[in-house]
Design an enzyme around this catalytic site. Sequence first.
Site, short mmCIF file in Angstrom:
data_model
loop_
_atom_site.label_atom_id
_atom_site.label_comp_id
_atom_site.label_asym_id
_atom_site.label_seq_id
_atom_site.Cartn_x
_atom_site.Cartn_y
_atom_site.Cartn_z
N PRO A 152 49.50 41.64 46.27
CA PRO A 152 49.21 42.16 44.77
C PRO A 152 48.11 43.43 44.78
CG PRO A 152 49.14 39.78 44.82
CD PRO A 152 49.39 40.23 46.45
N TYR A 153 47.04 42.98 45.43
CA TYR A 153 46.10 44.25 45.50
C TYR A 153 46.27 45.27 46.44
CZ TYR A 153 41.34 45.99 46.55
OH TYR A 153 40.29 47.05 46.62
N SER A 154 46.70 44.76 47.53
CA SER A 154 47.05 46.26 48.47
C SER A 154 48.12 47.12 47.91
CB SER A 154 47.67 45.49 49.75
OG SER A 154 47.74 46.68 50.56
N SER A 156 48.81 47.92 44.77
CA SER A 156 48.30 48.68 43.73
C SER A 156 47.52 49.76 44.49
CB SER A 156 47.23 47.55 42.83
OG SER A 156 46.09 47.45 43.45
#
Length: 283
Positions: A152-154, A156
Amino acid sequence: MRYAVVTGVSSGIGKAICEKFLAKGLYVFGSVRKKEDAKYFEEKYPNTFHTLVFDTTDYPAVDKAVEEIHKVVGKKGLSVLVNNAGVAKYGPIQHVPIEELRQQYEVNVFASVYLTQKLLWLLGASKEAKWQGKVIQISSTAGVMTRPMLGPYSSSKHAVEAIYDALRRELMIYGVEVVLIEPGPIKTEIWGKAKSGGNPYKDTDYGEIFAQLDKAVDEIEKIGLPVEAVAGKAWEAFVAKKPKARYVVAPKKLMFKAAMYLIPDRMLDKIFYKDLKKLTQES
């Protein structure tokens, strides 16, 4: 007087960058979500710090903040915009709620782009402008190299990398520079805020792995660089006549660069798979 806008200055990297720029003599517009979070800067730099209270995903509030900036800056223009505000979540892509994934993009991607679009004219992105500012976007090494469970973070941050690469090349017609700062492990609060305090994936095949992630994050943070290291690179990028397109800020930087750009994907797959297996053995 040189003017800067820095988002997310209440703590961590944003606070360190804001402090650095203020100490160097810039007038800084710093954004926080709650006014009391700006008390430190208001008291220490009463004449050169300007509090902006808004959530970066609240576009009407962003518009008002842009008007506020324009009233102060006028025709002098902005010297630099530092997009720092962001959130981090982790979890297996197979099970992560779409709303959680969307939140990552709303804050880390869309909100950043919206503010940038609204401020580009003050940064000199116009044929009539007599000045050229800089856009400094805080990205991550995760925007180039994706670890399992950090999808999820990566993802983005991968989007951030692509968008600001495009913007850098587009703004060459105006002479406005765009720089990406890619921190690796940093002693910051972003991952502490990401900790769920529970295990929403306990009933999935990733339950044991997720249960150990908070510990894994704690271990990574132990080797992390101080936030001042990122602030130093942001300042270096700001004062450089010809800044690099991207700056990696990480312990063992050469190792990180090798993993990001030189090691074959399948080899990284094996390395990360071993890490996953290790997490299951520790549970």
